[in-house]
Design an enzyme around this catalytic site. Structure first.
Site, PDB file in Angstrom:
ATOM      1  CG  ASP A 334      -1.877   1.096   1.316  1.00  0.00           C
ATOM      2  OD1 ASP A 334      -2.716   1.193   0.417  1.00  0.00           O
ATOM      3  OD2 ASP A 334      -1.818   1.891   2.279  1.00  0.00           O
ATOM      4  CD  GLU A 363      -2.365   2.646  -3.412  1.00  0.00           C
ATOM      5  OE1 GLU A 363      -3.525   3.026  -3.594  1.00  0.00           O
ATOM      6  OE2 GLU A 363      -1.823   2.631  -2.286  1.00  0.00           O
TER       7      GLU A 363
END
Length: 620
Positions: A334, A363
């Site tokens: 993330d 990400e």
């Protein structure tokens, strides 16, 4: 004699109680790792000045590090190079004469490092928000003592009760749909006061959130997936934790988290400026760079300081611990560009060195392919940055797909956006390792983005599953779930999957209560996914595409034995196409059959192409 016996029992009980107050992370380790180094975080009251002794000839205590807090020690160990499991005892002799003992286990590895096989372009990944997918065990909906104390399915930001067992019970559905891997959003403890259902505010990096299940159920999920020849991708967060993390009440060092002084003194904490381009920008100011890397993502997510070497080691070891414990096939990291980029390179390198066949996707929410490509392993960056990261997320292509399909073709510029976006693959070191998606858990549903146009939604998903990429599809996309009531609202984006709760009147797992439109789309996606599962052309074939003309785009994937051709026709009527334009493909005389319906044709002079998506194959 009886008095002596009771005295022994009292002393033994006190000894065990004290030992239980010692927190050691990682809680255990694994034999025969490539690196023999291990650093233990030890937390116990007033343990800072303890004398530490080991009782094993298999383990060497290299160094004991004191922290700023009196309640921590960090132990550097060197483990024996053996494949066998073993235990050793750690004694902590405190100044008050009390002795604490911790029995540490080094477990046998379940498989060799080379056997940890990562996800790749042969896979189709199903992204799940577990709290909203299926409630397989209602008994763990509310856990006494945790900060959120209720289930409220009417509140889109409250917990709804979905859990690990709910995913396990529906693995047949996921597999039958044609998916080969699942990516659940984080399942670790998020003991926050509100809105923690999403899992991205960890309060314990080594504990499964009991409202999702426990470590045993997480292992069961991994085992069941592997028995089905499916893969498990774990969603990790290296950038931040939740403000209710246990260590926030007793921080080990003065610089354990960024802007720690402001937190301790209850001052206003600088939040991230979200200027991710500071990672690449040769002109970036120090203040902009610092606020991106050090600013808290939101007020309830403290930013971890990876320049602290003990924090850096902690996060790296935690990731490896989960890979070994679950037999993972991949990690989705993330908020990749918000963390210190030198640390992220060290983190990825440590993992890929230990597991050379593994995969990690980071990400990078940017529509600029230059920024996405910067993070991929092998990129020839001007600043010489090496990321060691195999995969990134294709936000640029996702954006172009939506824009291309929504744009009017009066000036012939709509589908050109897809054509030119794919042409940017020249920049990527390995485009087939990039993850493409139509939507995800942080953006409006694709059906909403395309104004609830089923034909365009089919075109988007058909393209996602045909491109030379790793495709990811968000749960519920197969039944046209939408957030049109309030587009972009995270609670609505993560709506409950119908049929995941016993009281649901509609059951999408069984196809009960769905509209004809939903059933048709679910069937469409199932056919395409299952075709892709056995298609060498779509998973590893060569790619060629043709510049759009007359609102039509054509993409071809081929191997020696299989040809697949995708048509996107944005016209409202059937178009007659002169196939001589594609003579270089050498398809003349070949019989093509639709993957979606019963249509077939022989490649000759022309083709009557119906509106929308058409995908044909030579595969029998």
């Amino acid at each position: 004699m009886k008095k002596i016996f009771y005295l022994f029992i009292i002393c033994f009980s006190f000894q065990m109680l004290s030992a239980q107050d010692v927190k050691v992370e990682p809680p255990h380790w694994f034999a025969n790792m490539k690196s023999q180094q291990l650093q233990l975080l030890v937390h116990a009251e007033n343990i800072k000045d303890a004398e530490v002794k080991l009782n094993s000839d298999k383990v060497q205590l290299l160094e004991v590090h004191q922290a700023d807090s009196p309640n921590y020690l960090f132990l550097d160990l060197k483990l024996a190079q053996t494949s066998k499991a073993y235990n050793f005892k750690i004694d902590f002799n405190l100044k008050n004469k009390e002795k604490l003992t911790y029995q540490y286990k080094v477990k046998k590895r379940q498989k060799l490092a080379d056997e940890f096989v990562g996800f790749d372009s042969s896979d189709a990944v199903y992204l799940i928000t577990p709290d909203r997918f299926a409630n397989g065990n209602p008994s763990n909906d509310v856990i006494k003592g945790m900060n959120e104390t209720k289930i409220d399915r009417a509140d889109t930001y409250a917990r709804h009760g979905g859990d690990i067992e709910g995913m396990i019970k529906h693995l047949d559905y996921i597999s039958d749909m044609g998916f080969t891997a699942i990516w659940p959003s984080p399942l670790l403890e998020n003991d926050m006061h509100h809105g923690s259902y999403h899992g991205y505010a960890m309060t314990d990096f080594y504990k499964v959130d009991p409202r999702f299940g426990d470590l045993k159920s997480y292992k069961k999920l991994a085992k069941k997936l592997h028995q089905k020849d499916m893969k498990l991708i774990m969603d990790m967060v290296a950038n931040h934790c939740g403000s209710e993390h246990w260590w926030m009440k007793d921080l080990p060092f003065h610089d354990w988290v960024n802007f720690q002084e402001e937190f301790v003194n209850q001052k206003e904490i600088p939040l991230s400026n979200h200027r991710r381009t500071t990672n690449q920008d040769p002109y970036a100011s120090e203040i902009d760079t610092d606020l991106n890397q050090k600013g808290w993502f939101v007020e309830t997510m403290p930013d971890l300081n990876h320049k602290n070497p003990f924090m850096a080691k902690y996060i790296i070891q935690n990731s490896i611990w989960w890979i070994e414990t679950l037999g993972l096939n991949g990690i989705r990291q993330d908020t990749y560009p918000y963390a210190n980029k030198e640390f992220m390179a060290d983190w990825a390198k440590a993992i890929m060195t230990e597991y050379p066949n593994f995969n990690i996707v980071g990400e990078e929410w940017s529509t600029n392919p230059l920024l996405v490509g910067y993070w991929q392993d092998g990129a020839e960056n001007k600043d010489k940055y090496e990321s060691y990261l195999k995969s990134t997320m294709d936000f640029p292509m996702q954006t172009m797909i939506v824009n291309a399909l929504n744009e009017d073709e009066t000036w012939g510029t709509g589908l050109v956006k897809i054509y030119e976006a794919l042409a940017n693959d020249f920049y990527y070191t390995n485009p087939e390792s990039i993850m493409i998606f139509a939507d995800n858990h942080d953006m409006s549903r694709i059906y909403t983005q395309l104004n609830e146009d089923v034909s365009k939604t089919k075109m988007a998903l058909g393209l996602v599953l045909t491109l030379p990429r790793i495709p990811q599809i968000y749960y519920g996309t197969e039944i046209l779930m939408d957030d049109s009531e309030k587009p972009g609202d995270h609670g609505l984006i993560r709506t409950d999957f119908p049929g995941g709760w016993a009281s649901d009147e509609v059951n999408a797992f069984k196809g009960e209560g769905l509209s004809n439109k939903q059933k048709d789309f679910q069937s469409f996606l199932k056919r395409l996914l299952n075709y892709r599962k056995t298609s060498k052309a779509l998973t590893e074939g060569e790619t060629k595409h043709f510049a759009p003309f007359n609102a039509i785009y054509i993409l071809v994937r081929t191997t020696n034995d299989e040809k697949v051709i995708l048509f996107l026709n944005k016209n409202k009527e059937t178009q007659k196409i002169d196939l001589s334009r594609f003579d270089e493909l050498d398809f003349k005389g070949k019989i093509f059959k639709s993957i979606i319906d019963s249509q077939s044709f022989e490649w000759s002079q022309s083709l009557d192409l119906k509106p929308g998506l058409s995908i044909f194959t030579t595969k029998k």
